[in-house]
Design a protein around this motif. Structure first.
Motif, PDB file in Angstrom:
ATOM      1  N   ALA A 152      -4.673 -55.555 -41.994  1.00 51.16           N
ATOM      2  CA  ALA A 152      -4.929 -56.948 -41.598  1.00 51.16           C
ATOM      3  C   ALA A 152      -6.211 -57.485 -42.248  1.00 51.16           C
ATOM      4  O   ALA A 152      -6.176 -58.549 -42.877  1.00 51.16           O
ATOM      5  CB  ALA A 152      -4.974 -57.066 -40.072  1.00 51.16           C
ATOM      6  N   PRO A 153      -7.347 -56.778 -42.156  1.00 52.06           N
ATOM      7  CA  PRO A 153      -8.531 -57.298 -42.861  1.00 52.06           C
ATOM      8  C   PRO A 153      -8.378 -57.279 -44.379  1.00 52.06           C
ATOM      9  O   PRO A 153      -8.895 -58.171 -45.056  1.00 52.06           O
ATOM     10  CB  PRO A 153      -9.665 -56.371 -42.415  1.00 52.06           C
ATOM     11  N   ASP A 192     -14.781 -61.413 -39.130  1.00 56.69           N
ATOM     12  CA  ASP A 192     -13.751 -62.210 -39.796  1.00 56.69           C
ATOM     13  C   ASP A 192     -14.380 -62.940 -40.977  1.00 56.69           C
ATOM     14  O   ASP A 192     -15.468 -63.505 -40.845  1.00 56.69           O
ATOM     15  CB  ASP A 192     -13.172 -63.248 -38.833  1.00 56.69           C
ATOM     16  N   ASN A 244     -12.630 -61.500 -31.929  1.00 55.40           N
ATOM     17  CA  ASN A 244     -12.121 -62.875 -31.791  1.00 55.40           C
ATOM     18  C   ASN A 244     -10.689 -62.933 -31.279  1.00 55.40           C
ATOM     19  O   ASN A 244     -10.145 -64.009 -31.118  1.00 55.40           O
ATOM     20  CB  ASN A 244     -12.161 -63.582 -33.151  1.00 55.40           C
ATOM     21  N   ARG A 245     -10.054 -61.780 -31.086  1.00 54.74           N
ATOM     22  CA  ARG A 245      -8.628 -61.797 -30.702  1.00 54.74           C
ATOM     23  C   ARG A 245      -8.394 -60.857 -29.530  1.00 54.74           C
ATOM     24  O   ARG A 245      -8.960 -59.765 -29.473  1.00 54.74           O
ATOM     25  CB  ARG A 245      -7.766 -61.350 -31.883  1.00 54.74           C
ATOM     26  N   LEU A 258     -11.464 -48.048 -37.945  1.00 56.87           N
ATOM     27  CA  LEU A 258     -10.032 -48.184 -37.645  1.00 56.87           C
ATOM     28  C   LEU A 258      -9.621 -49.637 -37.433  1.00 56.87           C
ATOM     29  O   LEU A 258      -8.449 -49.936 -37.239  1.00 56.87           O
ATOM     30  CB  LEU A 258      -9.666 -47.356 -36.406  1.00 56.87           C
ATOM     31  N   GLY A 259     -10.583 -50.564 -37.469  1.00 57.52           N
ATOM     32  CA  GLY A 259     -10.253 -51.978 -37.319  1.00 57.52           C
ATOM     33  C   GLY A 259      -9.803 -52.344 -35.920  1.00 57.52           C
ATOM     34  O   GLY A 259      -8.994 -53.260 -35.740  1.00 57.52           O
ATOM     35  N   PHE A 263      -9.448 -66.573 -28.218  1.00 58.77           N
ATOM     36  CA  PHE A 263      -8.916 -65.208 -28.363  1.00 58.77           C
ATOM     37  C   PHE A 263      -7.389 -65.168 -28.510  1.00 58.77           C
ATOM     38  O   PHE A 263      -6.800 -64.096 -28.475  1.00 58.77           O
ATOM     39  CB  PHE A 263      -9.312 -64.303 -27.178  1.00 58.77           C
ATOM     40  N   LEU A 304     -14.686 -51.034 -43.841  1.00 56.28           N
ATOM     41  CA  LEU A 304     -14.564 -52.449 -43.492  1.00 56.28           C
ATOM     42  C   LEU A 304     -15.621 -52.867 -42.463  1.00 56.28           C
ATOM     43  O   LEU A 304     -16.247 -52.038 -41.820  1.00 56.28           O
ATOM     44  CB  LEU A 304     -13.167 -52.738 -42.947  1.00 56.28           C
ATOM     45  N   VAL A 344     -11.272 -53.968 -33.837  1.00 53.24           N
ATOM     46  CA  VAL A 344     -11.704 -55.333 -33.520  1.00 53.24           C
ATOM     47  C   VAL A 344     -10.629 -56.357 -33.869  1.00 53.24           C
ATOM     48  O   VAL A 344     -10.673 -57.495 -33.396  1.00 53.24           O
ATOM     49  CB  VAL A 344     -13.024 -55.641 -34.278  1.00 53.24           C
ATOM     50  N   LEU A 362     -29.833 -69.584 -37.287  1.00 55.96           N
ATOM     51  CA  LEU A 362     -29.911 -68.146 -37.520  1.00 55.96           C
ATOM     52  C   LEU A 362     -31.297 -67.593 -37.246  1.00 55.96           C
ATOM     53  O   LEU A 362     -31.439 -66.595 -36.550  1.00 55.96           O
ATOM     54  CB  LEU A 362     -29.469 -67.811 -38.948  1.00 55.96           C
ATOM     55  N   VAL A 414     -16.652 -55.590 -39.114  1.00 53.59           N
ATOM     56  CA  VAL A 414     -15.977 -56.111 -37.932  1.00 53.59           C
ATOM     57  C   VAL A 414     -15.957 -57.641 -37.922  1.00 53.59           C
ATOM     58  O   VAL A 414     -15.554 -58.235 -36.938  1.00 53.59           O
ATOM     59  CB  VAL A 414     -16.647 -55.610 -36.634  1.00 53.59           C
ATOM     60  N   ARG A 426     -17.140 -71.253 -32.334  1.00 48.04           N
ATOM     61  CA  ARG A 426     -16.169 -70.234 -31.993  1.00 48.04           C
ATOM     62  C   ARG A 426     -16.730 -69.219 -30.989  1.00 48.04           C
ATOM     63  O   ARG A 426     -15.992 -68.427 -30.422  1.00 48.04           O
ATOM     64  CB  ARG A 426     -15.775 -69.526 -33.293  1.00 48.04           C
ATOM     65  N   ASN A 483     -20.358 -65.687 -37.824  1.00 49.28           N
ATOM     66  CA  ASN A 483     -19.601 -66.902 -37.517  1.00 49.28           C
ATOM     67  C   ASN A 483     -20.181 -68.118 -38.224  1.00 49.28           C
ATOM     68  O   ASN A 483     -19.451 -69.028 -38.606  1.00 49.28           O
ATOM     69  CB  ASN A 483     -19.541 -67.122 -36.001  1.00 49.28           C
ATOM     70  N   TRP A 484     -21.498 -68.138 -38.379  1.00 48.94           N
ATOM     71  CA  TRP A 484     -22.124 -69.213 -39.153  1.00 48.94           C
ATOM     72  C   TRP A 484     -21.574 -69.195 -40.574  1.00 48.94           C
ATOM     73  O   TRP A 484     -21.206 -70.229 -41.139  1.00 48.94           O
ATOM     74  CB  TRP A 484     -23.645 -69.004 -39.174  1.00 48.94           C
ATOM     75  N   GLN A 520     -25.761 -60.526 -35.034  1.00 53.13           N
ATOM     76  CA  GLN A 520     -24.742 -60.208 -36.051  1.00 53.13           C
ATOM     77  C   GLN A 520     -23.540 -61.136 -35.974  1.00 53.13           C
ATOM     78  O   GLN A 520     -23.206 -61.791 -36.961  1.00 53.13           O
ATOM     79  CB  GLN A 520     -24.281 -58.767 -35.897  1.00 53.13           C
ATOM     80  N   PRO A 521     -22.867 -61.212 -34.821  1.00 54.37           N
ATOM     81  CA  PRO A 521     -21.765 -62.174 -34.755  1.00 54.37           C
ATOM     82  C   PRO A 521     -22.223 -63.612 -34.972  1.00 54.37           C
ATOM     83  O   PRO A 521     -21.452 -64.427 -35.497  1.00 54.37           O
ATOM     84  CB  PRO A 521     -21.172 -61.983 -33.358  1.00 54.37           C
ATOM     85  N   LEU A 522     -23.473 -63.916 -34.610  1.00 52.00           N
ATOM     86  CA  LEU A 522     -23.987 -65.265 -34.848  1.00 52.00           C
ATOM     87  C   LEU A 522     -24.001 -65.555 -36.348  1.00 52.00           C
ATOM     88  O   LEU A 522     -23.474 -66.578 -36.810  1.00 52.00           O
ATOM     89  CB  LEU A 522     -25.391 -65.388 -34.254  1.00 52.00           C
ATOM     90  N   VAL A 523     -24.573 -64.624 -37.140  1.00 50.97           N
ATOM     91  CA  VAL A 523     -24.631 -64.813 -38.592  1.00 50.97           C
ATOM     92  C   VAL A 523     -23.211 -64.864 -39.172  1.00 50.97           C
ATOM     93  O   VAL A 523     -22.883 -65.729 -39.990  1.00 50.97           O
ATOM     94  CB  VAL A 523     -25.434 -63.665 -39.249  1.00 50.97           C
ATOM     95  N   GLY A 570      -5.097 -51.955 -38.347  1.00 54.55           N
ATOM     96  CA  GLY A 570      -6.523 -52.271 -38.356  1.00 54.55           C
ATOM     97  C   GLY A 570      -7.129 -52.341 -39.750  1.00 54.55           C
ATOM     98  O   GLY A 570      -8.199 -52.916 -39.938  1.00 54.55           O
ATOM     99  N   ARG A 571      -6.447 -51.743 -40.746  1.00 53.44           N
ATOM    100  CA  ARG A 571      -6.949 -51.811 -42.123  1.00 53.44           C
ATOM    101  C   ARG A 571      -6.199 -52.858 -42.944  1.00 53.44           C
ATOM    102  O   ARG A 571      -6.823 -53.588 -43.716  1.00 53.44           O
ATOM    103  CB  ARG A 571      -6.795 -50.445 -42.814  1.00 53.44           C
TER     104      ARG A 571
END
Lengths: 492, 207
Positions: free
Chosen positions: A79-80, A144, B108-109, B65-66, A354, A140, B68, B23, A142, A274, A219-220, A214-217, A76-77
Motif C-alpha cells: 500500500a505505501p 502518508d 490516519n485510517r 510491517l506497515g 479515519f 518505510l 499504520v 512547525l 509511518v 487532518r 501532515n504539514w 512528527q505527525p505535525l511535520v 502493509g508494504r
C-alpha cells in the motif's frame, strides 16, 4: 505586483510575427525533446508499476490472504509502495516534463544543456527506485505521502533542485514580455516543492523531533505537497491547455490572480486540519481548517474559470478528447477542493475521520484532478514535441472513458461507504465487526474501478509505444514512405 | 527579475510563515522541554518513559510491517466520535503521552481498531494467535496473517511458553512446535506496552 497584473496582451498577429513565433516555439519543442521524453517515459513506467501495485493493494483490502506469504508483498508494504509510485514516480515525473515544457514555451526560450536535465531525471528516478525497494524491504515510514525512506531524500532532492533551477532559469531568460497565469503557478510550484521537501526531510530524518511533532511535520508536508505542488502544476497546465484546446480565452482571467494569491499564501497551512481530534493544541487544527476555507477562493475561481471557459466555447468539448480530459480534471479539482475545505470542519470530520472517505478525496485529487490534467498535457504536447501524430487516435477516447468509469467506481463507493463506516464507527452499539464489513463491501467498487483505470493505462501505453516506434522509423528511414509508394506502384 | 522576486516573496511568505508558526512554534509547544515527564497526579507518581529493549525493537517492526496503514494509536476526546464508548481507552490521548517517543504512528485510517490502549485489552497469547491467523479469532477480520513471523522448532526439553496451540492440518509435525521469531516477540512486547493505565493532569481516566 506586475506579476499578477492585468491579463497580458496577445502577441501581434501580423504574418511576419506569427511565423517568427512559430519558429521560436518549434525551436523550444526541439530543445526539450530529450528531457521531456526522459521524464514522461519514466513516469509511464511508474504508472504501469503503480497499476499493478494498486491492484494488489485494493484487492488485498478485501482478500487479506491474497499473495501474503512474505512480508515484502503484504498489505502493509504494497500500500505505501503504491502511493509512493503514484505520487513520486508517475505524477512528479509528468509534472516535471510538462512544467518544463510550458515554462519554456511561454517564455519562448529553448532549454539549455538538456542532457543535464536527463541527469536530473536519473537522480530523481534512481532515488525513487531505491526508495520503493526500501519500502518493500521494510525501510518505510509511518507518514502518508512521505513513505519513502529518509536515506533517499538527498538523492531525489538533488534531482528536484536541478529541475527547479531549470524552470526558474527558463522563466528569467524568457524572450516574451508577457507573463501568464500558467507561469506564476509553475514558478511558485517549483520554488515551493524543494523547500517543503527539504523542511520535511530535515525535521523528520536529519534532526528528528520526538513526540507528536512528527505527525505535525508530516501532515504539514502532505497538505503543502498536495496543494502548493500538485495544485500549482495542475492549475498551470489547465491555464495553458484550455485556451489552446478550446480556442477561447479564459473566462475571467482577471480573477486568476486572486486564486493564485489564495493558493500560495494559504496552501502550506492546510495540512494540519487532518489532525483534528488528535493530541494537538486546538489552534494548530483551527489554523488548518481556516486556511482550507481560504483555499475555497482558489478552488472556486480556478474551477469555475476552467469549466466556464470550456462550456462558453460552443461545441469545443464535443469530439475534442484532450479537452475532455481537461474538463474531467477541472471538475475533479473543484470537487476535491470542496471536499478538502469542508471535510475538516469539526462536525463533519467527527464522522469521516479515519474512514475511507479520506481515500476518496485523495484519489479524486491525485488521479481525478492531477493525473487527468497531466494526461491531457501529454496527449497535447508529445505530438508537437516529436512532430508525429498519435498513431492510434481512437485509443485516446478509450482511455478517457475507461478512466472516467474507473474514477466514478472508485470515488463514489469510497465516499458513500466511508460515510456509513464513520456513522457506524461512532455508534458503540454497532459491533466493530459490522463496521469492518460495511467498509469492506464498499471497497469492492474501488477494486473494480481500478481495473477500468488499468485498461485506460494500457490504451495510453499502446499509443505511447507506437508513437515512439513511428518516430524512430521516420528518423531512421526518412524515405520509407517514398520507397513504399514506389514499391506499391511497381506491384500494381 | 522583478516578477521572479514578487513570486519568490509570495511563496516565501506562504511557506516560511507556516513553517515558523506551525512547525517551529508548534513543535516547541509539544516537546519534552515544555511538557514535564515526571509528575504527581492526584497523589500518584507518574513517570513517562521511552520504549526500551524488546518493545523498542517491536515498535520498529510495527513500522516495518506497515501496521499504520490500518491502525491508529490515538483516542479522541469524549464527545468527539465514540472512541471511549468503544472501549479503545479510558481517556483521550494527549501530546504528553507521546512526548518521549522517537516514532509516533498516530495513523490516519481505522480499517482495524485503535491500538493506543490495546495492551490493556489483550494478552500475549491473543496477540500471537491474531498475528498467526486473524480469522481464527474473528472471521470478519480483514487483517492479513503474519504467519511468516513464525517458524517450526524441534521440541527439546519442554514446549516453549510462546508456542502456538494448533490442531488439525495446521499443526506442526510431531515433535515440533510453531513459535514466534524474534521480530514477532518484539512486536508483541511492544503491543503489550501500549497502555493508557495512568492519569495525566490534562487527561484523567473515566472510571
Amino acid at each position: 505586483m506586475t506579476v499578477i497584473g492585468p491579463s497580458p496582451q496577445p502577441p501581434s498577429r501580423d504574418a511576419h510575427g506569427a511565423s517568427r513565433l512559430s519558429a521560436e516555439i518549434a525551436e523550444v519543442d526541439r530543445s526539450i525533446r530529450l528531457p521531456f521524453l526522459f521524464f514522461i517515459l519514466s513516469g509511464w513506467v511508474w504508472l504501469l508499476a503503480a497499476s499493478f501495485f494498486g491492484y494488489l493493494t485494493f484487492w488485498k483490502a478485501h482478500n487479506p490472504e491474497f499473495l501474503n506469504a512474505q512480508a515484502w508483498i503484504s498489505f502493509g508494504r504494497v500500500a505505501p509502495a503504491f502511493n509512493a509510485m503514484l505520487v513520486y514516480g508517475f505524477a512528479c515525473n509528468f509534472a516535471f516534463g510538462l512544467g518544463l515544457w510550458i515554462v519554456s514555451r511561454l517564455g519562448r526560450v529553448p532549454v539549455r544543456y538538456p542532457i543535464l536535465l536527463a541527469v536530473a531525471a536519473i537522480f530523481w528516478n534512481g532515488g525513487v527506485n531505491i526508495g520503493i525497494f526500501g519500502i518493500l524491504r521494510g525501510d518505510l515510514n509511518v507518514f502518508d505521502y512521505f513513505e519513502l525512506p529518509g536515506y533517499v531524500a538527498p538523492i531525489i532532492l538533488a534531482g528536484l533542485l536541478f529541475v527547479s533551477v531549470w524552470v526558474i532559469l527558463a522563466f528569467i531568460n524568457r524572450r516574451s514580455d508577457a507573463v501568464y497565469a500558467a507561469q506564476w503557478y509553475l514558478v511558485a510550484g517549483f520554488l515551493a516543492f524543494p523547500w517543503i521537501f527539504l523542511i520535511a526531510a530535515a525535521m523528520l530524518f536529519v534532526y528528528p523531533t520526538a513526540g507528536v511533532s512528527q505527525p505535525l511535520v508530516a501532515n504539514w508536508y502532505a497538505g503543502s505537497l498536495l496543494w502548493l505542488w500538485f495544485g500549482s502544476v495542475g492549475a498551470a497546465l489547465l491555464y495553458y491547455l484550455i485556451p489552446k484546446l478550446s480556442g477561447k480565452p479564459i473566462l475571467a482571467y482577471d480573477l486568476a490572480r486572486f486564486g493564485f494569491l489564495a493558493l500560495v499564501l494559504a496552501g502550506a497551512w492546510t495540512g494540519t486540519a487532518r489532525l483534528s481530534g488528535g493530541p494537538f493544541p486546538a489552534w494548530i487544527i483551527t489554523v488548518g481548517i481556516a486556511s482550507g476555507l481560504l483555499l475555497l477562493v482558489f478552488f472556486l475561481i480556478t474551477g469555475i474559470n476552467f469549466l466556464g471557459s470550456m462550456s462558453s466555447a460552443p461545441g469545443a468539448l464535443s469530439g475534442n478528447t484532450v479537452l475532455q480530459f481537461a474538463f474531467v480534471g477541472s471538475l475533479s479539482l473543484l470537487l476535491s477542493g470542496l471536499a478538502s475545505a469542508l471535510l475538516p470542519l469539526r462536525s463533519i470530520n467527527e464522522v469521516v475521520q479515519f474512514t475511507i472517505v479520506g481515500e476518496a478525496r485523495h484519489f479524486l485529487l491525485l488521479y481525478g484532478f492531477f493525473s487527468m490534467v497531466a494526461f491531457a498535457g501529454v496527449y497535447y504536447a508529445l505530438p508537437r514535441i516529436l512532430q508525429q501524430d498519435w498513431p492510434m487516435a481512437f485509443m485516446i477516447p478509450a482511455h478517457l472513458y475507461t478512466a472516467v468509469i474507473g474514477l466514478l467506481l472508485v470515488v463514489f463507493p469510497l465516499a458513500l461507504g466511508g460515510w456509513n463506516q464513520g456513522v457506524a464507527l461512532n455508534d458503540p452499539s454497532i459491533p466493530f465487526a459490522e463496521v469492518v464489513r460495511t467498509a469492506t463491501v464498499w471497497m469492492l467498487g474501488r477494486s473494480l474501478g481500478w481495473l477500468f483505470i488499468i485498461f485506460g493505462h494500457l490504451a495510453f501505453s499502446l499509443n505511447l509505444v507506437l508513437i515512439l516506434v513511428e518516430k524512430c522509423k521516420s528518423v531512421c528511414c526518412p524515405d520509407r514512405d517514398y520507397a513504399e509508394a514506389v514499391k506499391e506502384g511497381v506491384g500494381s | 527579475m522583478k516578477q521572479l522576486f514578487t513570486l519568490f516573496l509570495l511563496v516565501f511568505a506562504g511557506v516560511a510563515c507556516s513553517w515558523v508558526c506551525l512547525l517551529l512554534v508548534g513543535s516547541g509547544e509539544l516537546s519534552a522541554g515544555k511538557l514535564e515527564t515526571s509528575l504527581t497526579v492526584a497523589g500518584d507518581d507518574v513517570v513517562l518513559e521511552t520504549d526500551l529493549g524488546l518493545a523498542a525493537r517491536g515498535k520498529q517492526v510495527y513500522r516495518e510491517l506497515g501496521c499504520v496503514q490500518c491502525h491508529t494509536q490515538q483516542v479522541r476526546r469524549p464527545g468527539y466520535g465514540g472512541d471511549l464508548e468503544r472501549g479503545w481507552g479510558s481517556r483521550q490521548t494527549v501530546a504528553r503521552d507521546y512526548v518521549l517517543q522517537d516514532l509516533v504512528a498516530l495513523g490516519n485510517r481505522r480499517i482495524g481498531p485503535d491500538l493506543a490502549d490495546v495492551g490493556s485489552r489483550r494478552d500475549a497469547e491473543w496477540f500471537y494467535r491474531h498475528l498467526y491467523d486473524p480469522s481464527s479469532l474473528a472471521d470478519w477480520s480483514t487483517s492479513p496473517s503474519y504467519a511468516h513471523l513464525f517458524y517450526d522448532k524441534e521440541v527439546t526439553d519442554e514446549t516453549s511458553p510462546t508456542a502456538l496451540k494448533l490442531e488439525g492440518n495446521d499443526a506442526p509435525d510431531p515433535g515440533f512446535e510453531r513459535v514466534p521469531n524474534f521480530d514477532a516477540r518484539a512486536l508483541v512486547a511492544y503491543l503489550e506496552s501500549l497502555k493508557l493505565d495512568y492519569d495525566l493532569p490534562e487527561s484523567k481516566r473515566v472510571k
